[in-house]
Design an enzyme around this catalytic site. Sequence first.
Site, short mmCIF file in Angstrom:
data_model
loop_
_atom_site.label_atom_id
_atom_site.label_comp_id
_atom_site.label_asym_id
_atom_site.label_seq_id
_atom_site.Cartn_x
_atom_site.Cartn_y
_atom_site.Cartn_z
N GLU A 193 21.69 -8.15 -18.00
CA GLU A 193 21.74 -9.52 -17.48
C GLU A 193 20.90 -10.43 -18.37
OE1 GLU A 193 22.90 -9.56 -13.09
OE2 GLU A 193 20.74 -9.47 -13.15
N LYS B 242 20.92 -12.11 -3.02
CA LYS B 242 19.59 -12.74 -3.14
C LYS B 242 19.11 -13.23 -1.77
CE LYS B 242 20.75 -13.89 -7.85
NZ LYS B 242 20.48 -14.70 -9.04
N HIS C 125 15.25 -6.75 -11.39
CA HIS C 125 16.01 -8.00 -11.58
C HIS C 125 15.10 -9.01 -12.28
CE1 HIS C 125 18.08 -11.75 -10.74
NE2 HIS C 125 19.17 -11.02 -10.61
N SER D 166 26.49 -15.27 -14.46
CA SER D 166 27.57 -16.25 -14.28
C SER D 166 28.97 -15.65 -14.43
CB SER D 166 27.37 -17.43 -15.24
OG SER D 166 26.13 -18.08 -14.96
N GLY E 29 22.78 -17.55 -13.13
CA GLY E 29 22.78 -18.75 -12.28
C GLY E 29 22.87 -20.05 -13.06
N GLU F 9 14.54 -11.99 -11.80
CA GLU F 9 13.75 -12.83 -10.89
C GLU F 9 12.51 -12.09 -10.41
OE1 GLU F 9 17.02 -13.91 -8.33
OE2 GLU F 9 17.88 -15.01 -10.01
N ASN G 11 24.95 -9.33 -5.57
CA ASN G 11 23.53 -9.53 -5.26
C ASN G 11 23.40 -10.85 -4.50
OD1 ASN G 11 20.78 -9.97 -5.24
ND2 ASN G 11 20.58 -10.28 -7.45
C1 PEP Z 1 22.16 -12.16 -10.82
O1 PEP Z 1 21.23 -12.80 -10.40
O2 PEP Z 1 22.12 -10.90 -10.82
C2 PEP Z 1 23.32 -12.87 -11.34
C3 PEP Z 1 24.09 -12.27 -12.20
O3 PEP Z 1 23.50 -14.15 -10.90
P1 PEP Z 1 24.72 -15.14 -11.24
O4 PEP Z 1 26.00 -14.34 -11.12
O5 PEP Z 1 24.63 -16.22 -10.21
O6 PEP Z 1 24.50 -15.62 -12.62
#
Ligand code: PEP
Length: 251
Positions: free
Chosen positions: A168, A12, A96, A213, A174, A98, A10
Amino acid sequence: MARQILVAGNWKMNGSRDSVKALVEGIKAGLGKVSKSAVTICPSYVFLADVQPMIAGTAIGLGAQNLSTEAAGAFTGEISSAMLKDFACQSVIVGHSERRSLYGEDDALVAKKYAVARAAGLTPILCVGETLEEREKGITEEVVARQLDAVIALEGVAALAEGVIAYEPVWAIGTGMTASPEQAQDVHAFIRGRIAERDAGIADKVQILYGGSVKGSNAAELFSKPDIDGGLIGGASLDAEDFLKICCAAS
Ligand code: PEP
């Protein structure tokens, strides 16, 4: 049943036309080493037209990060499922965290997006997950169940057979704070169990990715868990080498 590992990047709201091209070239160059995982990348809408011909004929799948619930018309700034199909997208992320937290997408809207994606022949990648506050309150399962049940209520459990779920935990996205493989496995098993209460065959088949992460250094252990079928990768998907390490982590 052995489920295929899927690693989806992803991207973003990151990149430029040049950096995106370099990233795709980097991933393509290392793709030969990826033997066990399916790989998908989800660039920003504006880069889909550049990326699509670059990955045509490769094993890399193309996904988008969001879509509109509307088919067409006066919806300034929105992108429809038909447009994504037109640009050869095969999948799309819905819900997601966000989108949920920054753009007010609630469970009902996310379920509608799931339905619209599916109706268009796109594979929805449904994100679910709890905030840190919710985990500390001990309501992780309640939150994840609510997010999942919204899709089942609208679409029926059979719809899950045509999608992918991404667990998630919001506190892990992040932040560098990965859920431990055991913490992730527990929630993945809960999700699969909840689906199995309605349909054991679908529960057995549906891919449940972990996101939060994930890095080259922790992917193998996460992916070795019985209910973790790959990852949705944010930050580490922006570097070809890091992303490929994750793609190679399935054994
Ligand atoms: C995400 O936003 O879907 C995600 C998993 O981000 P990150 O790997 O940076 O934690």
